[in-house]
Design a protein around this motif. Structure first.
Motif, PDB file in Angstrom:
ATOM      1  N   CYS A  58       0.823  -1.170  -0.083  1.00  0.00           N
ATOM      2  CA  CYS A  58      -0.031   0.143   0.025  1.00  0.00           C
ATOM      3  C   CYS A  58       0.986   1.052  -0.103  1.00  0.00           C
ATOM      4  CB  CYS A  58      -0.860  -0.109   1.305  1.00  0.00           C
ATOM      5  SG  CYS A  58      -2.191  -1.308   1.205  1.00  0.00           S
ATOM      6  N   ALA A  59       1.496   1.529  -1.215  1.00  0.00           N
ATOM      7  CA  ALA A  59       2.673   2.398  -1.155  1.00  0.00           C
ATOM      8  C   ALA A  59       2.285   3.702  -1.988  1.00  0.00           C
ATOM      9  CB  ALA A  59       3.997   1.859  -1.426  1.00  0.00           C
ATOM     10  N   PHE A  60       0.946   3.501  -2.696  1.00  0.00           N
ATOM     11  CA  PHE A  60       0.861   4.451  -3.720  1.00  0.00           C
ATOM     12  C   PHE A  60      -0.586   4.761  -3.473  1.00  0.00           C
ATOM     13  CE2 PHE A  60       4.348   2.234  -5.628  1.00  0.00           C
ATOM     14  CZ  PHE A  60       5.232   3.298  -6.050  1.00  0.00           C
ATOM     15  N   ASN A  61      -0.690   6.397  -3.546  1.00  0.00           N
ATOM     16  CA  ASN A  61      -2.292   6.970  -3.557  1.00  0.00           C
ATOM     17  C   ASN A  61      -2.405   7.411  -5.149  1.00  0.00           C
ATOM     18  OD1 ASN A  61      -2.792   7.010  -0.948  1.00  0.00           O
ATOM     19  ND2 ASN A  61      -2.460   8.862  -0.617  1.00  0.00           N
ATOM     20  N   ILE A  62      -3.539   7.067  -5.363  1.00  0.00           N
ATOM     21  CA  ILE A  62      -4.178   7.516  -6.762  1.00  0.00           C
ATOM     22  C   ILE A  62      -4.964   8.763  -6.377  1.00  0.00           C
ATOM     23  CG2 ILE A  62      -5.486   7.019  -8.866  1.00  0.00           C
ATOM     24  CD1 ILE A  62      -3.141   5.336  -8.094  1.00  0.00           C
ATOM     25  N   ILE A  63      -4.682   9.884  -6.875  1.00  0.00           N
ATOM     26  CA  ILE A  63      -5.326  11.066  -6.387  1.00  0.00           C
ATOM     27  C   ILE A  63      -6.012  11.853  -7.871  1.00  0.00           C
ATOM     28  CG2 ILE A  63      -4.977  13.498  -5.622  1.00  0.00           C
ATOM     29  CD1 ILE A  63      -2.636  12.152  -4.098  1.00  0.00           C
ATOM     30  N   ALA A  64      -7.097  12.273  -7.758  1.00  0.00           N
ATOM     31  CA  ALA A  64      -7.893  12.892  -8.667  1.00  0.00           C
ATOM     32  C   ALA A  64      -7.849  14.596  -8.353  1.00  0.00           C
ATOM     33  CB  ALA A  64      -9.421  12.578  -8.805  1.00  0.00           C
ATOM     34  N   ASN A  65      -7.211  15.193  -9.195  1.00  0.00           N
ATOM     35  CA  ASN A  65      -6.998  16.670  -9.134  1.00  0.00           C
ATOM     36  C   ASN A  65      -7.997  17.559  -9.976  1.00  0.00           C
ATOM     37  OD1 ASN A  65      -5.044  16.484  -7.160  1.00  0.00           O
ATOM     38  ND2 ASN A  65      -3.439  16.422  -8.436  1.00  0.00           N
ATOM     39  N   ASN A  66      -8.482  18.433  -9.551  1.00  0.00           N
ATOM     40  CA  ASN A  66      -9.320  19.501 -10.296  1.00  0.00           C
ATOM     41  C   ASN A  66      -8.316  20.311 -11.354  1.00  0.00           C
ATOM     42  OD1 ASN A  66      -8.326  21.738  -8.824  1.00  0.00           O
ATOM     43  ND2 ASN A  66     -10.290  21.736  -7.681  1.00  0.00           N
ATOM     44  N   LYS A  67      -8.997  21.344 -11.853  1.00  0.00           N
ATOM     45  CA  LYS A  67      -7.974  21.907 -12.820  1.00  0.00           C
ATOM     46  C   LYS A  67      -6.982  22.767 -12.370  1.00  0.00           C
ATOM     47  CE  LYS A  67     -11.392  25.591 -13.234  1.00  0.00           C
ATOM     48  NZ  LYS A  67     -12.276  26.200 -14.239  1.00  0.00           N
ATOM     49  N   ASN A  68      -7.346  23.229 -10.866  1.00  0.00           N
ATOM     50  CA  ASN A  68      -6.419  24.086 -10.021  1.00  0.00           C
ATOM     51  C   ASN A  68      -5.176  23.071  -9.352  1.00  0.00           C
ATOM     52  OD1 ASN A  68      -7.471  26.530 -10.877  1.00  0.00           O
ATOM     53  ND2 ASN A  68      -9.136  26.104  -9.397  1.00  0.00           N
ATOM     54  N   SER A  69      -5.049  21.770  -9.651  1.00  0.00           N
ATOM     55  CA  SER A  69      -4.229  20.809  -9.133  1.00  0.00           C
ATOM     56  C   SER A  69      -4.649  20.575  -7.631  1.00  0.00           C
ATOM     57  CB  SER A  69      -2.957  21.146  -9.463  1.00  0.00           C
ATOM     58  OG  SER A  69      -2.436  21.039 -10.536  1.00  0.00           O
ATOM     59  N   GLU A  70      -5.694  20.794  -7.302  1.00  0.00           N
ATOM     60  CA  GLU A  70      -6.336  20.576  -5.879  1.00  0.00           C
ATOM     61  C   GLU A  70      -6.988  19.197  -5.800  1.00  0.00           C
ATOM     62  OE1 GLU A  70      -7.503  25.243  -4.831  1.00  0.00           O
ATOM     63  OE2 GLU A  70      -9.090  23.687  -5.753  1.00  0.00           O
ATOM     64  N   PRO A  71      -6.740  18.399  -4.823  1.00  0.00           N
ATOM     65  CA  PRO A  71      -7.221  17.081  -4.782  1.00  0.00           C
ATOM     66  C   PRO A  71      -8.781  16.955  -4.456  1.00  0.00           C
ATOM     67  CG  PRO A  71      -6.039  17.371  -2.744  1.00  0.00           C
ATOM     68  CD  PRO A  71      -5.639  18.765  -3.808  1.00  0.00           C
ATOM     69  N   VAL A  72      -9.550  16.489  -5.220  1.00  0.00           N
ATOM     70  CA  VAL A  72     -10.822  16.119  -5.111  1.00  0.00           C
ATOM     71  C   VAL A  72     -11.535  14.646  -4.719  1.00  0.00           C
ATOM     72  CG1 VAL A  72     -11.638  17.996  -6.653  1.00  0.00           C
ATOM     73  CG2 VAL A  72     -11.451  15.678  -7.335  1.00  0.00           C
ATOM     74  N   TRP A  73     -10.619  13.908  -4.958  1.00  0.00           N
ATOM     75  CA  TRP A  73     -10.692  12.338  -4.484  1.00  0.00           C
ATOM     76  C   TRP A  73      -9.374  11.674  -4.413  1.00  0.00           C
ATOM     77  CZ3 TRP A  73      -9.589   7.912  -6.739  1.00  0.00           C
ATOM     78  CH2 TRP A  73     -10.048   6.437  -6.258  1.00  0.00           C
ATOM     79  N   TYR A  74      -9.424  10.516  -3.483  1.00  0.00           N
ATOM     80  CA  TYR A  74      -8.220   9.812  -3.663  1.00  0.00           C
ATOM     81  C   TYR A  74      -8.577   8.478  -3.155  1.00  0.00           C
ATOM     82  CZ  TYR A  74      -7.485   9.658   1.714  1.00  0.00           C
ATOM     83  OH  TYR A  74      -7.786   9.857   2.792  1.00  0.00           O
ATOM     84  N   ASN A  75      -7.805   7.258  -3.316  1.00  0.00           N
ATOM     85  CA  ASN A  75      -8.089   6.022  -3.382  1.00  0.00           C
ATOM     86  C   ASN A  75      -8.210   5.564  -1.738  1.00  0.00           C
ATOM     87  OD1 ASN A  75      -5.301   6.378  -3.368  1.00  0.00           O
ATOM     88  ND2 ASN A  75      -4.903   4.184  -3.762  1.00  0.00           N
ATOM     89  N   ARG A  76      -8.956   6.067  -1.115  1.00  0.00           N
ATOM     90  CA  ARG A  76      -9.028   5.565   0.314  1.00  0.00           C
ATOM     91  C   ARG A  76     -10.004   4.498   0.411  1.00  0.00           C
ATOM     92  NH1 ARG A  76     -11.743   9.034   5.306  1.00  0.00           N
ATOM     93  NH2 ARG A  76     -11.729   7.087   6.943  1.00  0.00           N
ATOM     94  N   PRO A  77      -9.529   3.501   1.035  1.00  0.00           N
ATOM     95  CA  PRO A  77     -10.263   2.062   1.093  1.00  0.00           C
ATOM     96  C   PRO A  77     -11.354   2.313   2.015  1.00  0.00           C
ATOM     97  CG  PRO A  77      -8.086   2.069   2.163  1.00  0.00           C
ATOM     98  CD  PRO A  77      -8.073   3.264   1.610  1.00  0.00           C
ATOM     99  N   PRO A  78     -12.511   1.425   1.636  1.00  0.00           N
ATOM    100  CA  PRO A  78     -13.596   1.571   2.471  1.00  0.00           C
ATOM    101  C   PRO A  78     -13.612   0.905   4.037  1.00  0.00           C
ATOM    102  CG  PRO A  78     -14.008  -0.285   0.923  1.00  0.00           C
ATOM    103  CD  PRO A  78     -12.564   0.306   0.738  1.00  0.00           C
ATOM    104  N   GLY A  79     -14.468   1.542   4.814  1.00  0.00           N
ATOM    105  CA  GLY A  79     -14.347   1.030   6.150  1.00  0.00           C
ATOM    106  C   GLY A  79     -12.994   0.664   6.890  1.00  0.00           C
ATOM    107  N   LYS A  80     -12.876  -0.515   7.515  1.00  0.00           N
ATOM    108  CA  LYS A  80     -11.832  -0.697   8.341  1.00  0.00           C
ATOM    109  C   LYS A  80     -10.741  -1.685   7.692  1.00  0.00           C
ATOM    110  CE  LYS A  80     -14.568  -0.051  12.340  1.00  0.00           C
ATOM    111  NZ  LYS A  80     -14.353   0.220  13.648  1.00  0.00           N
ATOM    112  N   TYR A  81     -10.314  -1.369   6.134  1.00  0.00           N
ATOM    113  CA  TYR A  81      -9.657  -2.089   5.700  1.00  0.00           C
ATOM    114  C   TYR A  81      -8.186  -1.683   6.363  1.00  0.00           C
ATOM    115  CZ  TYR A  81      -6.680  -3.274   1.858  1.00  0.00           C
ATOM    116  OH  TYR A  81      -5.733  -4.100   1.044  1.00  0.00           O
TER     117      TYR A  81
END
Length: 138
Positions: A52-75
């Motif tokens: 679990c060494a890499f985050n996938i991050i979705a950025n908007n046009k201003n390069s601000e994060p709007v989402w990342y690959n946080r696993p659900p629940g108590k993973y």
């Protein structure tokens, strides 16, 4: 949105250039991510990390994060040492990385036009960040 750091760190010995590809399906919030490492040096390179060494991050046009690959629940990500050895000029896909692909996320990927980046960090605290080639399916 503040992104939480990846669970595991990356230790790199050698000259590595990272590259990634993402296939994103907006209709079902699924990602299929490939992370590749190319040895651009003249000696065999070595990458030590955990699953679990890499985050996938979705950025908007201003390069601000709007989402990342946080696993659900108590993973819980298992502590496991993964070693990749890469010969000079060889490119290797980092196939043992967890939670970089799938449909089951803590929150849905919001609608919109995002650009994805992949981030990790080294034991010394240096951030590794690179953009990915992206294909979007509606």
């Amino acid at each position: 949105m503040d992104t939480k750091a990846p669970t595991h760190e990356v230790q790199i010995n050698g000259e590595i250039q990272f590259h990634g590809e993402i296939l994103w399906s907006a209709s079902d919030n699924s990602l299929n991510t490939k992370i590749k490492a190319k040895n651009i040096g003249t000696d065999t390179a070595r990458i030590e990390t955990g699953p679990c060494a890499f985050n996938i991050i979705a950025n908007n046009k201003n390069s601000e994060p709007v989402w990342y690959n946080r696993p659900p629940g108590k993973y819980v990500c298992p502590d496991e040492l993964i070693v990749y050895r890469i010969a000079p000029e060889e490119t290797k896909e980092l196939t043992d990385q967890m939670y970089i692909s799938g449909k089951n996320w803590f929150w849905d990927i919001p609608d919109g036009d995002w650009h994805f980046v992949v981030e990790s960090r080294t034991k010394s605290g240096r951030t590794i960040s690179f953009t990915v080639d992206e294909t979007k399916i509606n």
